[in-house]
Design an enzyme around this catalytic site. Structure first.
Site, PDB file in Angstrom:
ATOM      1  N   TYR A   1    -123.609  28.080 -79.659  1.00  0.00           N
ATOM      2  CA  TYR A   1    -122.153  28.167 -79.732  1.00  0.00           C
ATOM      3  C   TYR A   1    -121.731  29.436 -80.476  1.00  0.00           C
ATOM      4  CZ  TYR A   1    -117.301  26.666 -80.293  1.00  0.00           C
ATOM      5  OH  TYR A   1    -115.929  26.598 -80.247  1.00  0.00           O
TER       6      TYR A   1
ATOM      7  N   LYS B   1    -119.704  32.653 -78.881  1.00  0.00           N
ATOM      8  CA  LYS B   1    -118.402  33.075 -79.376  1.00  0.00           C
ATOM      9  C   LYS B   1    -118.447  34.485 -79.955  1.00  0.00           C
ATOM     10  CE  LYS B   1    -116.025  29.524 -78.151  1.00  0.00           C
ATOM     11  NZ  LYS B   1    -115.001  29.666 -77.079  1.00  0.00           N
TER      12      LYS B   1
ATOM     13  N   ASP C   1    -116.483  24.636 -61.808  1.00  0.00           N
ATOM     14  CA  ASP C   1    -117.509  24.768 -62.831  1.00  0.00           C
ATOM     15  C   ASP C   1    -117.641  26.262 -63.111  1.00  0.00           C
ATOM     16  OD1 ASP C   1    -119.825  25.053 -64.327  1.00  0.00           O
ATOM     17  OD2 ASP C   1    -120.969  23.586 -63.175  1.00  0.00           O
TER      18      ASP C   1
END
Length: 393
Positions: free
Chosen positions: A220, A224, A93
């Protein structure tokens, strides 16, 4: 150094290579015997990289939380023609520091080369909840109450903090891959390395969401953008450790990672092909002279005409002509943001050309990939459950 356009060129100070001529061939023979660690490698782009590089003789370590998928992939890699036979799966993980510590130690110890030659920071998860669903980061509720919970930030932890952990560990382990057989006699005491000194490469897997807004996907998009920023910060300094850093920025690709909420904003511009993403990543991995560069991957297009106003035409159907790989930060150290601006213009042109037909087609394809991925995960869970039951018996 001043460029002809009047900008300030600091490339010689950062030791980055020049813009990539994508029309030139390159050799994949350098992949043979490289020990490559790929996070999030059990499926999607990570698995595609693993298959391609293993077929060229690389030693692959796959890290993922998907135990069934990872073990199945490693078995597949061993059976590939041209495979080195040295492949490993580690359950990891990436948000857990101890997991990554164990991963890197295990990969280095298991490598037949005595160390890690390349690290691909690929692990990532989609943002399932968003502004579109009425849930998620942009739609907080009940925060005027005592004890209101903090947002889970799973996407940021995986896609940014997990990547930062990977990069931090890579900067420790990559410079320690000095196998004596690749050094001159006596070089271990500080002597000069010969021309066969091993490559040290950190490849970051970003996204088009790392250079342009993706409405409804705040975590997200932020993560990024963070990966892009991490690349730009590292690209010009890691030469001090003998490590080269590069970045891959795929547009929406034929994988189930991007959730439908994000796809609503991406659809219509065509799909990037997995094969093109693998090709771009392979060029960065195999060509050891590429340092501090970023490649974007889009749907195949043709640009008709010269200059900034060239007309963009999407290549449809089974056509293979047209460009799909673009350099994003080719002159980053001379004129910051010039290529970002051009790349976003390209995306806007794609959307305009494709229109509603492309939009609906992409949504249909995404729905099919999503159902296939959910079916695969359910099958993996059932297989894992059966294995656990047999162990108890």
């Amino acid at each position: 150094m001043t460029t002809p356009q009047g900008g300030f060129d600091i490339s010689p100070l950062t030791h980055t290579s020049g813009p990539i001529d994508l029309s030139l061939p390159y050799t994949r023979s350098t992949l043979a015997h490289k020990s490559i660690l790929i996070t999030g490698g059990a499926s999607g782009l990570g698995a595609a990289f693993a298959r391609h590089w293993a077929a060229h003789g690389a030693h692959i370590t796959i890290a993922d939380v998907d135990v069934s998928g990872g073990e199945t992939l490693v078995a597949e890699l061993h059976a590939l023609p041209g495979s080195s036979g040295h492949h490993l799966f580690c359950r990891c993980d990436v948000t857990v520091w101890e997991d990554q510590l164990r991963l890197f130690r295990t990969a280095a110890a298991a490598s037949p080369r005595g160390g890690i030659d390349a690290v691909v920071a690929n692990a990532g998860i989609p943002e399932r909840d968003s502004a579109v669903t009425g849930r998620g980061f942009e739609n907080p509720v009940g925060l005027d109450q005592d004890g209101a919970p903090a947002p889970p930030l799973r996407v940021l932890r995986t896609n940014m903090i997990g990547v930062a952990y990977t990069c931090h560990l890579a900067m420790f382990w990559l410079p320690r891959n000095r196998d004596p057989q690749y050094r001159k006699s006596g070089a271990g005491g500080g002597g000069e390395a010969d021309e066969r000194e091993r490559d040290r490469h950190l490849l970051l897997i970003g996204s088009v969401a790392g250079i342009t807004p993706l409405p409804g996907q705040p975590e997200y998009c932020a993560a990024k953008h963070g990966v892009t920023g991490l690349f730009r910060a590292l690209a010009g300094s890691t030469f001090r450790h003998g490590v080269r850093v590069n970045l891959l920025l795929p547009y929406f690709t034929d994988t189930p990672l991007v959730p439908w909420q994000g796809m609503m904003f991406l659809a219509g511009a065509g799909l990037a092909r997995v094969a093109d993403v693998v090709e771009a990543g392979t060029r960065l991995m195999a060509d050891e002279g590429i340092v501090g560069r970023a490649l974007g991957v889009t749907a195949p297009v043709e640009v008709v005409g010269d200059g900034e106003d060239g007309e963009v035409r999407v290549v449809g159907g089974g056509e293979r002509r047209g460009e799909a790989i673009w350099e994003v930060f080719a002159h980053d150290h001379e004129h910051v943001e010039v290529f970002v601006w051009r790349y976003v213009r390209l995306m806007n042109a794609l959307l305009k050309v494709r229109g509603w037909v492309g939009f609906m087609g992409d949504l249909v394809r995404f729905a099919w990939f999503r159902r296939r991925e959910e079916s695969r995960r359910e099958q993996s869970r059932r297989e894992q459950s059966r294995r656990e039951q047999r162990k108890r018996v």
